[in-house]
Design an enzyme around this catalytic site. Structure first.
Site, PDB file in Angstrom:
ATOM      1  N   SER A 148     -33.210  69.599 -60.559  1.00 48.83           N
ATOM      2  CA  SER A 148     -34.499  69.055 -61.000  1.00 48.83           C
ATOM      3  C   SER A 148     -34.626  67.589 -60.618  1.00 48.83           C
ATOM      4  O   SER A 148     -33.837  66.747 -61.061  1.00 48.83           O
ATOM      5  CB  SER A 148     -34.634  69.198 -62.519  1.00 48.83           C
ATOM      6  OG  SER A 148     -35.677  68.357 -62.981  1.00 48.83           O
TER       7      SER A 148
ATOM      8  N   ASP B 181     -42.576  74.495 -55.886  1.00 50.11           N
ATOM      9  CA  ASP B 181     -43.993  74.537 -56.266  1.00 50.11           C
ATOM     10  C   ASP B 181     -44.829  75.409 -55.327  1.00 50.11           C
ATOM     11  O   ASP B 181     -45.995  75.699 -55.610  1.00 50.11           O
ATOM     12  CB  ASP B 181     -44.571  73.121 -56.311  1.00 50.11           C
ATOM     13  CG  ASP B 181     -43.869  72.275 -57.369  1.00 50.11           C
ATOM     14  OD1 ASP B 181     -43.327  72.846 -58.327  1.00 50.11           O
ATOM     15  OD2 ASP B 181     -43.855  71.037 -57.223  1.00 50.11           O
TER      16      ASP B 181
ATOM     17  N   LYS C 240     -42.596  75.951 -65.921  1.00 51.58           N
ATOM     18  CA  LYS C 240     -43.570  75.034 -65.310  1.00 51.58           C
ATOM     19  C   LYS C 240     -44.828  74.996 -66.188  1.00 51.58           C
ATOM     20  O   LYS C 240     -44.770  75.373 -67.361  1.00 51.58           O
ATOM     21  CB  LYS C 240     -43.876  75.480 -63.877  1.00 51.58           C
ATOM     22  CG  LYS C 240     -42.647  75.462 -62.959  1.00 51.58           C
ATOM     23  CD  LYS C 240     -42.140  74.053 -62.704  1.00 51.58           C
ATOM     24  CE  LYS C 240     -40.947  74.047 -61.781  1.00 51.58           C
ATOM     25  NZ  LYS C 240     -40.356  72.715 -61.617  1.00 51.58           N
TER      26      LYS C 240
ATOM     27  N   GLY D  11     -45.812  66.982 -66.263  1.00 45.66           N
ATOM     28  CA  GLY D  11     -44.376  66.991 -66.547  1.00 45.66           C
ATOM     29  C   GLY D  11     -43.693  65.791 -65.906  1.00 45.66           C
ATOM     30  O   GLY D  11     -42.784  65.191 -66.483  1.00 45.66           O
TER      31      GLY D  11
ATOM     32  N   ARG E 117     -51.635  75.254 -59.664  1.00 45.17           N
ATOM     33  CA  ARG E 117     -51.090  76.002 -58.513  1.00 45.17           C
ATOM     34  C   ARG E 117     -51.480  77.490 -58.598  1.00 45.17           C
ATOM     35  O   ARG E 117     -51.700  78.137 -57.579  1.00 45.17           O
ATOM     36  CB  ARG E 117     -49.574  75.822 -58.398  1.00 45.17           C
ATOM     37  CG  ARG E 117     -49.186  74.349 -58.351  1.00 45.17           C
ATOM     38  CD  ARG E 117     -48.134  73.996 -57.360  1.00 45.17           C
ATOM     39  NE  ARG E 117     -47.804  72.582 -57.500  1.00 45.17           N
ATOM     40  CZ  ARG E 117     -48.335  71.589 -56.777  1.00 45.17           C
ATOM     41  NH1 ARG E 117     -49.222  71.856 -55.831  1.00 45.17           N
ATOM     42  NH2 ARG E 117     -48.001  70.332 -56.995  1.00 45.17           N
TER      43      ARG E 117
ATOM     44  N   ARG F 202     -42.978  72.565 -72.776  1.00 45.02           N
ATOM     45  CA  ARG F 202     -41.995  72.428 -71.693  1.00 45.02           C
ATOM     46  C   ARG F 202     -40.720  71.736 -72.190  1.00 45.02           C
ATOM     47  O   ARG F 202     -40.779  70.818 -73.011  1.00 45.02           O
ATOM     48  CB  ARG F 202     -42.621  71.683 -70.506  1.00 45.02           C
ATOM     49  CG  ARG F 202     -43.708  72.539 -69.861  1.00 45.02           C
ATOM     50  CD  ARG F 202     -44.382  71.864 -68.707  1.00 45.02           C
ATOM     51  NE  ARG F 202     -43.532  71.740 -67.530  1.00 45.02           N
ATOM     52  CZ  ARG F 202     -43.932  71.191 -66.393  1.00 45.02           C
ATOM     53  NH1 ARG F 202     -45.172  70.703 -66.290  1.00 45.02           N
ATOM     54  NH2 ARG F 202     -43.129  71.114 -65.366  1.00 45.02           N
TER      55      ARG F 202
HETATM   56  O1  SPQ Z   1     -45.450  67.218 -63.000  1.00 43.34           O
HETATM   57  P1  SPQ Z   1     -45.293  68.694 -63.129  1.00 43.34           P
HETATM   58  O2  SPQ Z   1     -46.323  69.259 -64.014  1.00 43.34           O
HETATM   59  O3  SPQ Z   1     -43.909  69.095 -63.569  1.00 43.34           O
HETATM   60  O4  SPQ Z   1     -45.534  69.272 -61.647  1.00 43.34           O
HETATM   61  C1  SPQ Z   1     -44.962  70.302 -60.816  1.00 43.34           C
HETATM   62  C2  SPQ Z   1     -46.174  70.885 -59.989  1.00 43.34           C
HETATM   63  O5  SPQ Z   1     -46.277  72.076 -59.758  1.00 43.34           O
HETATM   64  O6  SPQ Z   1     -46.959  70.057 -59.533  1.00 43.34           O
HETATM   65  C3  SPQ Z   1     -44.204  71.395 -61.555  1.00 43.34           C
HETATM   66  F1  SPQ Z   1     -44.865  72.067 -62.389  1.00 43.34           F
HETATM   67  O7  SPQ Z   1     -44.100  69.709 -59.822  1.00 43.34           O
HETATM   68  C4  SPQ Z   1     -42.815  69.126 -60.111  1.00 43.34           C
HETATM   69  C5  SPQ Z   1     -41.746  69.913 -59.383  1.00 43.34           C
HETATM   70  O8  SPQ Z   1     -41.749  71.271 -59.747  1.00 43.34           O
HETATM   71  C6  SPQ Z   1     -42.840  67.695 -59.641  1.00 43.34           C
HETATM   72  C7  SPQ Z   1     -41.482  67.108 -59.472  1.00 43.34           C
HETATM   73  C8  SPQ Z   1     -41.339  65.638 -59.289  1.00 43.34           C
HETATM   74  O9  SPQ Z   1     -42.322  64.957 -58.917  1.00 43.34           O
HETATM   75  O10 SPQ Z   1     -40.218  65.141 -59.495  1.00 43.34           O
HETATM   76  C9  SPQ Z   1     -40.338  67.882 -59.419  1.00 43.34           C
HETATM   77  C10 SPQ Z   1     -40.352  69.340 -59.639  1.00 43.34           C
HETATM   78  O11 SPQ Z   1     -39.989  69.623 -60.979  1.00 43.34           O
HETATM   79  P2  SPQ Z   1     -38.450  69.743 -61.447  1.00 43.34           P
HETATM   80  O12 SPQ Z   1     -38.536  70.239 -62.864  1.00 43.34           O
HETATM   81  O13 SPQ Z   1     -37.833  70.733 -60.526  1.00 43.34           O
HETATM   82  O14 SPQ Z   1     -37.834  68.419 -61.362  1.00 43.34           O
END
Ligand code: SPQ
Length: 430
Positions: A168, A316, A343, A95, A389, A123
């Site tokens: 976020s 996370d 997620k 993501g 996770r 997503r």
């Molecule tokens: O990259 P991805 O898949 O979205 O990874 C996750 C994880 O659990 O490793 C979420 F699924 O982490 C995100 C985190 O939840 C990583 C992140 C970032 O590097 O900016 C921010 C968070 O997501 P969000 O949607 O709150 O911005």
């Protein structure tokens, strides 16, 4: 490896591990290095699958990136010298790669298409493509650019004044990357402060950015100056061994080089609230990312309440915190965490159902869960659901069951922690 059996529960964990590089910071190091003209070097990079996807995207854009273990050398022509990628930018399960790349590509001079795996295709992307379109970005995609695949025709952008509807870091970072290329000053307001690695790295790369009490102000058109980035260890990976050591009687684990950025340390606050026996020793705060050593011993646990502005600081870590709560005395309530539903999997459903198979008493709610403890956990067949996770939560749960756990789909753990089982075996003296 599509399944494995986790035996020998209750064996204590003892020893020291250096936590692998922070995933969020590793992605950003490659992104800044790929945008800056010249040579950026990186140490402590996380060679997890997600971060390797980010490297591949920048190679397709024309950056020359060589990797030796956890060291990177990035030679880039700079964002204005990029070539149009000859193939789709494939972001796999990541993501962070998908959303941050959208913001970067919007203000570039190339046309590109971004797509990931079936989890990424589910997503929500409108939270990023919407504000980018407001800035004038030419972005098209499935269902009005709500979902990948998405095509981005880079071009000139307008600045934005944006109130974030969700906490976020991915949305904030995507807008900040686009704002770097816009003519004028952009302002982003966060209701709750999310991880701030992008803002910190902007400063490392020579940019001026103001971030105060959830308001970020950035003047577009600033140059990036390539530097060396030393990535600290990932507290989100450390969290699994913090929990394992707290849970298994007789354990004592020392975790070195843990990133302690205050926007990420909600887990430490929870360990304290639950009454665990731990200590934090800050070893370095001379650069923009604080880091240190965390020592933790097995402890009796008490229930706690988790919500509000704590949530983005541990989002996370909620699956592993839920496991801790199953062994805590009393009722733990987690609220304001509806983001977990979007997620890699719906992490509220996944945690409640998978730990439920072991006998945990977890009631899922719209925005979190209610966990009654302590409960005895028994062996069962668990499924990672392709979510790293959830896979690591299941592997740690297997340390305290009264029979073996079969874990289906452990391979996804390499997304963020390729050495997870090696570290687990080392700490158990295997
Ligand atoms: O990259 P991805 O898949 O979205 O990874 C996750 C994880 O659990 O490793 C979420 F699924 O982490 C995100 C985190 O939840 C990583 C992140 C970032 O590097 O900016 C921010 C968070 O997501 P969000 O949607 O709150 O911005």
């Amino acid at each position: 490896m599509d399944k494995m059996t986790l035996n020998d529960p209750q064996a204590p964990l003892r020893g020291t591990i250096a936590v692998p590089g922070d995933k969020s910071i590793s992605h950003r190091a490659v992104m800044f290095g790929g945008m800056a003209k010249g040579r950026t070097t990186v140490s402590g990079f996380l060679p997890g699958e997600d971060c390797l996807r980010t490297i591949e995207c920048f190679r397709l854009l024309g950056a020359d990136i060589s990797r030796t273990g956890t060291d990177l050398v990035i030679d880039s022509p700079g964002i204005d010298g990029w070539q149009e990628p000859a193939d789709i930018l494939y972001t796999g399960n990541s993501g962070t790669t998908t959303r941050l790349m959208l913001g970067i590509l919007a203000g570039s001079r190339v046309h590109s298409v971004i797509a990931g795996d079936e989890s990424i295709a589910r997503r929500p992307m409108k939270r990023v493509t919407g504000p980018l379109q407001q800035m004038g970005a030419d972005i098209r995609g499935r269902k009005g650019a709500q979902y990948t695949p998405v095509s981005v025709l880079g071009g000139p952008l307008r600045p934005i004044d944006y109130d974030m509807p969700v906490a976020s870091a991915q949305v904030k970072s995507a807008i900040l990357f686009a704002a770097m290329r816009a003519e004028g000053t952009s302002v982003i307001r966060e209701k709750e402060v999310s991880r701030d690695h992008t803002e910190r790295m902007m400063q490392n790369f020579g940019m001026r950015v103001q971030a105060e009490e959830g308001v970020i102000t950035l003047q577009g058109g600033q140059e990036l100056v390539p530097v060396h980035v030393d990535v600290p260890g990932d507290i989100s990976s450390a969290a699994f061994f913090l929990a394992a050591s707290a849970l298994v009687p007789g354990s004592e684990v020392v975790l070195e080089n843990v990133g302690l950025n205050p926007t990420r340390t909600g887990m430490i606050d929870v360990l304290e609230a639950m009454g665990t026996d731990f200590g934090v020793d800050v070893s370095r705060s001379d650069d923009s990312e604080i880091r240190g050593t965390v020592t933790i011993r097995s402890s009796s646990l008490k229930a706690t309440e988790i919500g509000g502005d704590l949530i983005p600081r541990l989002i996370d870590e909620i699956p592993i915190i839920a496991l801790l709560a199953t062994q805590a005395e009393g009722t733990t309530v987690i609220r304001d965490a509806e983001e977990l539903r979007v997620k890699e999997t719906d992490r509220i459903a996944a945690v409640a159902e998978e730990l439920g198979k072991l006998g945990a008493d977890i009631i899922p709610t719209d925005d979190g869960m209610i966990i009654n403890g302590p409960t005895k956990l028994s062996g069962a067949v668990l499924d990672s659901r392709g979510d790293h996770r959830i896979g690591m939560m299941a592997a740690v749960a297997a340390l305290i069951t009264d029979g073996p756990v079969e874990l289906r789909g452990p391979g996804c753990i390499a997304i963020s922690y390729p050495e997870f089982f090696e570290h687990l075996n080392n700490l158990r003296g295997n």
